[in-house]
Design a protein around this motif. Sequence first.
Motif, short mmCIF file in Angstrom:
data_model
loop_
_atom_site.label_atom_id
_atom_site.label_comp_id
_atom_site.label_asym_id
_atom_site.label_seq_id
_atom_site.Cartn_x
_atom_site.Cartn_y
_atom_site.Cartn_z
N TRP A 56 0.81 -1.21 0.00
CA TRP A 56 0.00 0.00 0.00
C TRP A 56 0.85 1.27 0.00
N ARG A 57 1.90 1.29 0.78
CA ARG A 57 2.70 2.51 0.92
C ARG A 57 3.54 2.82 -0.31
N SER A 58 3.78 1.83 -1.15
CA SER A 58 4.66 2.04 -2.30
C SER A 58 3.99 1.81 -3.65
N CYS A 59 2.67 1.67 -3.67
CA CYS A 59 1.99 1.45 -4.96
C CYS A 59 1.97 2.73 -5.79
N ASN A 60 1.81 2.58 -7.10
CA ASN A 60 1.83 3.72 -8.03
C ASN A 60 0.45 3.99 -8.60
N ASP A 61 0.01 5.23 -8.52
CA ASP A 61 -1.28 5.62 -9.12
C ASP A 61 -1.21 5.45 -10.63
N VAL A 62 -2.19 4.75 -11.22
CA VAL A 62 -2.16 4.54 -12.66
C VAL A 62 -3.32 5.21 -13.40
N VAL A 63 -4.44 5.43 -12.70
CA VAL A 63 -5.56 6.14 -13.33
C VAL A 63 -6.47 6.68 -12.23
N LYS A 64 -7.01 7.90 -12.46
CA LYS A 64 -7.93 8.52 -11.51
C LYS A 64 -9.20 8.94 -12.22
N THR A 65 -10.27 9.12 -11.45
CA THR A 65 -11.54 9.54 -12.05
C THR A 65 -11.46 10.95 -12.61
N ASN A 66 -10.50 11.74 -12.16
CA ASN A 66 -10.36 13.09 -12.69
C ASN A 66 -9.18 13.24 -13.65
N ALA A 68 -7.44 10.93 -16.99
CA ALA A 68 -7.43 9.74 -17.84
C ALA A 68 -6.02 9.20 -18.00
N ASP A 69 -5.92 7.91 -18.30
CA ASP A 69 -4.64 7.28 -18.57
C ASP A 69 -4.33 7.41 -20.06
N PRO A 70 -3.33 8.19 -20.45
CA PRO A 70 -3.05 8.41 -21.88
C PRO A 70 -2.61 7.15 -22.62
N SER A 71 -2.11 6.15 -21.90
CA SER A 71 -1.64 4.93 -22.57
C SER A 71 -2.78 4.02 -22.99
N GLY A 72 -3.95 4.18 -22.39
CA GLY A 72 -5.07 3.31 -22.71
C GLY A 72 -5.03 1.98 -21.99
N LYS A 73 -4.03 1.76 -21.17
CA LYS A 73 -3.91 0.52 -20.42
C LYS A 73 -5.01 0.41 -19.36
N TYR A 74 -5.33 1.55 -18.73
CA TYR A 74 -6.29 1.56 -17.64
C TYR A 74 -7.42 2.55 -17.92
N SER A 75 -8.61 2.21 -17.41
CA SER A 75 -9.72 3.16 -17.44
C SER A 75 -10.52 3.00 -16.14
N ILE A 76 -11.28 4.04 -15.81
CA ILE A 76 -12.04 4.03 -14.56
C ILE A 76 -13.33 4.81 -14.75
N SER A 77 -14.41 4.32 -14.15
CA SER A 77 -15.70 5.01 -14.20
C SER A 77 -16.34 4.93 -12.83
N ASP A 78 -17.12 5.95 -12.49
CA ASP A 78 -17.70 6.06 -11.15
C ASP A 78 -19.21 6.16 -11.24
N ASP A 79 -19.93 5.20 -10.68
CA ASP A 79 -21.39 5.22 -10.61
C ASP A 79 -21.77 5.81 -9.25
N LYS A 80 -22.08 7.09 -9.23
CA LYS A 80 -22.35 7.79 -7.98
C LYS A 80 -23.75 7.52 -7.45
N ASN A 81 -24.59 6.85 -8.24
CA ASN A 81 -25.93 6.48 -7.76
C ASN A 81 -25.91 5.17 -6.99
N GLN A 82 -25.07 4.23 -7.46
CA GLN A 82 -24.98 2.94 -6.77
C GLN A 82 -23.72 2.83 -5.91
N PHE A 83 -22.91 3.88 -5.91
CA PHE A 83 -21.73 3.99 -5.04
C PHE A 83 -20.69 2.89 -5.31
#
Length: 209
Positions: A56-66, A68-83
């Motif tokens: 946990w202390r040394s992991c690397n952020d690869v994609v955030k909801t705010n 995008a990942d320019p490489s296309g390796k990762y994507s993320i979506s947030d459903d705020k209605n179903q949490f």
Amino acid sequence: SVNVALVILKVCSVAFWYITTVSKVSVKTGKSISIPCLYESKYRNHVKYLCEGAKWRSCNDVVKTNTADPSGKYSISDDKNQFFFTVTINNLTNENTDYWCVVEINNGLDYGEHFQLSVTSGEVPSLCHHSNSGEMKWCRLGRNCVTGSSGSIDGTTVTTYMSEPNVFTVTMSGLQSEDSGWYWCAKGDIQIPVYLTVTEKPITSEYCK
């Protein structure tokens, strides 16, 4: 005489959770996988992200909801209605093994939950098809599980059986639209996430359309 006052203290244990996800998923080299990460409703408007690494202390952020990942390796979506937020990892290799679903906390420590990928070049389970040893389970993410031949999840009746060797069949009766969401089946330590969509069938007749 001595007056003795008896005070009874009731201690309540409170369970806290921040993020819930699957723990281990088997996937095939070169394919993609989507992993659900359920969070508490109070974090609806917080940034969520995927962190790669075993610790946990040394992991690397690869994609955030705010971001995008320019490489296309990762994507993320947030459903705020179903949490829940969903992270997708593409073009998997045997180096893609350890990740964390994370909720960003302003002015505090972020909350993260670990999951592991078992990336193999051999056959991998499709939905609830698996030859791994162990007890079969059908669960709703963040809720209860059904083991054995019958049970219920949120009032919905669930029956299960092995329809053929290594194929686990699940039947859910009395479904409502609110039963839509992420579920997972498991045999042993391997879990397979499944998204269930429940839609209402419109009633039509000669007199009512």
